[in-house]
Design a protein around this motif. Structure first.
Motif: not given
Length: 361
Positions: A72-95
């Motif tokens: 039932a989910c419309g998303r077929r694939t996804f990329v894992e994210q590291v909490p506190g380090l990366t975000r989706r489509h982010g090119r810099v770290t969170e810090r």
């Protein structure tokens, strides 16, 4: 250390390379939150990070792409994210994103970009401003007194309404129009408002009467003075014709000059003449000049006359002018004067001659 990852650090010249990969066996779908361990593929991400020990940090993060097994989910694939380090489509770290946001808040664009360059962060003024704009709005407060006024989005054409907390002077909201239909829903959503400070516009008055009848409506100082000045100007313009009916101004008579009373014999008259040493010398010099002119001396002779001394006696009895010899009279010889040197001359300098040399000449 990066949580939930394994890292390996290497040094390449002036840069530090950090290679990391995620350790969990699966990840949760960001849409349906279903946990899955079915891996689709993996690839490397190179988000920019803060410099370490004055060196540029290169982060090589290997992430995996998972399948979402929920039908039932419309998303077929996804990329894992590291909490506190990366975000989706982010090119810099969170810090690094937080550091640039703090620099942008403190110094804004150009000054913040110069400071970031000193700290080893490669960025521009526009990036810092974007980081500031990406920050979430502060938590809304419960205002007790608000100020309502209009502002220009495009002067003379488009105007909006700004709502300000009258106690903290912080902007609460910006409304796209300046009419009652736009302000009334906002006031109705904040029933805790007790005081509304507004101008004399009828639209804001209607909105306050309709949506916040419990609030006390007051006018601020600026609009009070503005309305008073406009009322005075309108009143003066309406009674402009009354100025022509005023009686002409009669000039005041000039005051009569009073003749000073004569002073009694032996009583000195009060004068405003200056006193002091300089004034006394000036008066003595003036009297001496006129005395010399009365004696028949020419202006040139008075100009070459020696100035009076400091003592008034020298002015009363001035010394006689120097006697000038008539043209053609031979000058007196050196031997006839009392200042003639006795005996032979002495050599006092280069080029000086003795008495024998002068006689021989």
């Amino acid at each position: 250390m990066i949580p939930n990852t394994t890292t390996r650090d290497t040094t390449h010249g002036e840069a530090i390379r950090v290679e990391a990969r995620c350790t969990p066996v699966g990840a949760a779908c960001p849409d349906c939150a279903l946990w899955t361990e079915r891996v689709h593929s993996s690839y490397l991400r190179f988000p920019a990070d803060l410099p370490a020990a004055g060196r540029r940090a290169q982060l090589a993060l290997r992430v995996r792409r998972f399948f979402c097994t929920a039908s039932a989910c419309g998303r077929r694939t996804f990329v894992e994210q590291v909490p506190g380090l990366t975000r989706r489509h982010g090119r810099v770290t969170e810090r690094l994103r937080r550091a640039m946001s703090e620099i942008g808040l403190a110094l804004a664009g150009r000054a913040g970009a110069r400071l970031a360059g000193v700290m080893g962060i490669a960025t521009s003024r526009t990036t810092l401003l974007r980081r500031v704009m990406d920050l979430p709005d502060p938590a809304a407060t419960q205002p007790r007194a608000v100020g309502v006024d209009d502002f220009a989005l495009r002067r003379g054409h488009v105007y909006g309404t700004v709502v300000i907390d009258a106690e903290t002077h912080q902007v609460l909201d910006l409304l796209p129009e300046r009419d009652a239909a736009t302000l009334a829903p906002w006031l109705a959503a904040h029933p805790e408002i007790e005081v509304i400070c507004r101008d004399r516009a009828g639209a804001y008055a209607d909105a306050a009467d309709t949506a916040a009848p419990q609030a006390l409506q007051v006018a601020d100082w600026f609009h009070l003075w503005q309305n008073l000045a406009a009322a005075v100007e309108k009143t003066v313009a309406d009674h402009r014709s009354c100025l022509r009916d005023l009686p002409p101004i009669t000039p005041e008579p000039e005051p009569a000059w009073e003749t000073p009373a004569e002073t009694a014999p032996g009583q000195e008259a009060e004068t405003d003449d200056p006193t002091g040493k300089f004034a006394g010398r000036a008066r003595a010099h003036h009297a001496l000049v006129h005395d010399l002119l009365a004696q028949g001396m020419s202006l040139r002779g008075v100009a070459h006359h020696p100035k009076p001394a400091r003592s008034p006696k020298a002015v009363v009895r001035p010394r006689p002018p120097p006697v000038r010899s008539r043209p053609g009279t031979p000058p007196e010889t050196l031997a006839a004067t009392d200042q003639a040197p006795r005996g032979p001359w002495r050599r006092v300098g280069r080029g000086t001659r003795t008495a024998a040399h002068v006689t021989a000449c």
